[in-house]
Design a protein around this motif. Structure first.
Motif, PDB file in Angstrom:
ATOM      1  N   LEU A   1       0.827  -1.205   0.000  1.00 39.11           N
ATOM      2  CA  LEU A   1       0.000   0.000   0.000  1.00 39.11           C
ATOM      3  C   LEU A   1       0.865   1.260   0.000  1.00 39.11           C
ATOM      4  O   LEU A   1       1.809   1.376   0.782  1.00 39.11           O
ATOM      5  N   ASN A   2       0.557   2.174  -0.911  1.00 37.46           N
ATOM      6  CA  ASN A   2       1.273   3.450  -1.039  1.00 37.46           C
ATOM      7  C   ASN A   2       2.780   3.281  -1.268  1.00 37.46           C
ATOM      8  O   ASN A   2       3.581   4.081  -0.782  1.00 37.46           O
ATOM      9  N   LYS A   3       3.162   2.253  -2.009  1.00 37.24           N
ATOM     10  CA  LYS A   3       4.590   1.947  -2.168  1.00 37.24           C
ATOM     11  C   LYS A   3       5.385   3.104  -2.770  1.00 37.24           C
ATOM     12  O   LYS A   3       6.548   3.290  -2.429  1.00 37.24           O
ATOM     13  N   ASN A   4       4.793   3.878  -3.651  1.00 33.29           N
ATOM     14  CA  ASN A   4       5.539   4.943  -4.323  1.00 33.29           C
ATOM     15  C   ASN A   4       5.940   6.090  -3.394  1.00 33.29           C
ATOM     16  O   ASN A   4       6.844   6.861  -3.730  1.00 33.29           O
ATOM     17  N   ILE A   5       5.274   6.190  -2.244  1.00 35.30           N
ATOM     18  CA  ILE A   5       5.640   7.246  -1.301  1.00 35.30           C
ATOM     19  C   ILE A   5       6.154   6.691   0.027  1.00 35.30           C
ATOM     20  O   ILE A   5       6.423   7.450   0.959  1.00 35.30           O
ATOM     21  N   LYS A   6       6.305   5.366   0.098  1.00 37.45           N
ATOM     22  CA  LYS A   6       6.911   4.766   1.295  1.00 37.45           C
ATOM     23  C   LYS A   6       8.328   5.287   1.427  1.00 37.45           C
ATOM     24  O   LYS A   6       9.023   5.518   0.442  1.00 37.45           O
ATOM     25  N   LYS A   7       8.771   5.454   2.655  1.00 37.43           N
ATOM     26  CA  LYS A   7      10.112   5.976   2.880  1.00 37.43           C
ATOM     27  C   LYS A   7      11.147   4.859   2.827  1.00 37.43           C
ATOM     28  O   LYS A   7      10.956   3.784   3.387  1.00 37.43           O
ATOM     29  N   LEU A   8      12.216   5.157   2.123  1.00 40.24           N
ATOM     30  CA  LEU A   8      13.376   4.280   2.034  1.00 40.24           C
ATOM     31  C   LEU A   8      14.567   5.120   2.464  1.00 40.24           C
ATOM     32  O   LEU A   8      14.858   6.145   1.839  1.00 40.24           O
TER      33      LEU A   8
ATOM     34  N   GLY B   1      14.666   7.097   4.888  1.00 40.95           N
ATOM     35  CA  GLY B   1      14.175   8.408   5.301  1.00 40.95           C
ATOM     36  C   GLY B   1      13.608   9.295   4.206  1.00 40.95           C
ATOM     37  O   GLY B   1      13.251  10.440   4.454  1.00 40.95           O
ATOM     38  N   LYS B   2      13.521   8.777   2.984  1.00 43.65           N
ATOM     39  CA  LYS B   2      13.067   9.587   1.851  1.00 43.65           C
ATOM     40  C   LYS B   2      12.019   8.808   1.067  1.00 43.65           C
ATOM     41  O   LYS B   2      12.178   7.605   0.852  1.00 43.65           O
ATOM     42  N   PRO B   3      10.934   9.472   0.612  1.00 36.47           N
ATOM     43  CA  PRO B   3       9.932   8.765  -0.195  1.00 36.47           C
ATOM     44  C   PRO B   3      10.559   8.151  -1.453  1.00 36.47           C
ATOM     45  O   PRO B   3      11.432   8.754  -2.083  1.00 36.47           O
ATOM     46  N   LEU B   4      10.127   6.955  -1.787  1.00 41.12           N
ATOM     47  CA  LEU B   4      10.662   6.224  -2.940  1.00 41.12           C
ATOM     48  C   LEU B   4      10.617   7.065  -4.212  1.00 41.12           C
ATOM     49  O   LEU B   4      11.576   7.082  -4.986  1.00 41.12           O
ATOM     50  N   LEU B   5       9.536   7.787  -4.430  1.00 41.48           N
ATOM     51  CA  LEU B   5       9.378   8.630  -5.612  1.00 41.48           C
ATOM     52  C   LEU B   5      10.511   9.647  -5.748  1.00 41.48           C
ATOM     53  O   LEU B   5      10.972   9.936  -6.850  1.00 41.48           O
ATOM     54  N   ASN B   6      10.971  10.191  -4.625  1.00 45.86           N
ATOM     55  CA  ASN B   6      12.019  11.219  -4.655  1.00 45.86           C
ATOM     56  C   ASN B   6      13.292  10.736  -5.341  1.00 45.86           C
ATOM     57  O   ASN B   6      13.943  11.506  -6.040  1.00 45.86           O
ATOM     58  N   TYR B   7      13.651   9.477  -5.129  1.00 45.62           N
ATOM     59  CA  TYR B   7      14.868   8.953  -5.747  1.00 45.62           C
ATOM     60  C   TYR B   7      14.802   9.064  -7.268  1.00 45.62           C
ATOM     61  O   TYR B   7      15.750   9.495  -7.912  1.00 45.62           O
ATOM     62  N   THR B   8      13.676   8.679  -7.832  1.00 50.18           N
ATOM     63  CA  THR B   8      13.534   8.701  -9.288  1.00 50.18           C
ATOM     64  C   THR B   8      13.519  10.123  -9.824  1.00 50.18           C
ATOM     65  O   THR B   8      14.172  10.418 -10.829  1.00 50.18           O
ATOM     66  N   ILE B   9      12.803  11.014  -9.167  1.00 45.29           N
ATOM     67  CA  ILE B   9      12.794  12.419  -9.603  1.00 45.29           C
ATOM     68  C   ILE B   9      14.205  13.001  -9.517  1.00 45.29           C
ATOM     69  O   ILE B   9      14.671  13.662 -10.453  1.00 45.29           O
ATOM     70  N   GLU B  10      14.904  12.738  -8.429  1.00 49.39           N
ATOM     71  CA  GLU B  10      16.267  13.252  -8.269  1.00 49.39           C
ATOM     72  C   GLU B  10      17.210  12.681  -9.321  1.00 49.39           C
ATOM     73  O   GLU B  10      18.063  13.396  -9.864  1.00 49.39           O
ATOM     74  N   HIS B  11      17.079  11.398  -9.645  1.00 47.61           N
ATOM     75  CA  HIS B  11      17.910  10.794 -10.697  1.00 47.61           C
ATOM     76  C   HIS B  11      17.651  11.470 -12.037  1.00 47.61           C
ATOM     77  O   HIS B  11      18.588  11.747 -12.793  1.00 47.61           O
TER      78      HIS B  11
END
Length: 136
Positions: free
Chosen positions: A17-24, A26-36
């Motif tokens: 549930l809500n995997k795309n915004i789960k924290k990995l 300390g940061k939401p998973l989505l953030n990694y992809t946007i930052e990349h």
């Protein structure tokens, strides 16, 4: 050359549930992809396609991110990713009045990718004059 990055992040994940915004870490998973996508410096534009307000609001925290609200018919677990990408690209091309030569879709669930992998994939795609390039 106009190169578009699409990031498809549906809100209704069933397995986690809500995997795309789960924290990995300390940061939401989505953030990694946007930052990349931003750090790769190869994209004319970056687009997040989502049906979920939490994902949309999280995406708005980044500068220069285009957001396309995904219609419900493209937000089910049976919706095809190509249909989602097509909707997002057409919507953004109409909004910005521009066309894209290359579209690169980055999965939110691949936070361990290297920025060099994104750059090298584009180089390989262009050097081979390919129509499609998939990575695994």
């Amino acid at each position: 050359m106009n190169v578009l990055c699409t990031i498809c992040a549906r809100g209704g994940s069933k397995g986690l549930l809500n995997k795309n915004i789960k924290k990995l870490n300390g940061k939401p998973l989505l953030n990694y992809t946007i930052e990349h996508a931003i750090k790769s410096k190869i994209f004319s534009d970056i687009l997040v396609s989502s049906d979920d307000e939490k994902i949309i609001n999280l995406s708005k925290k980044f500068k220069f991110i285009n957001i396309v609200k995904r219609p419900k018919k493209l937000a089910s677990d049976k919706s095809g990713k190509l249909d989602v990408i097509k909707h997002a690209v057409i919507t953004l091309e109409q909004r910005l009045k521009k066309n894209y030569d290359v579209i690169i879709d980055l999965d939110v669930t691949a936070p361990l990718r290297n920025i060099s992998d994104i750059r090298n994939a584009l180089k390989l795609f262009l050097n081979k004059d390919a129509s499609v390039l998939l990575s695994a």
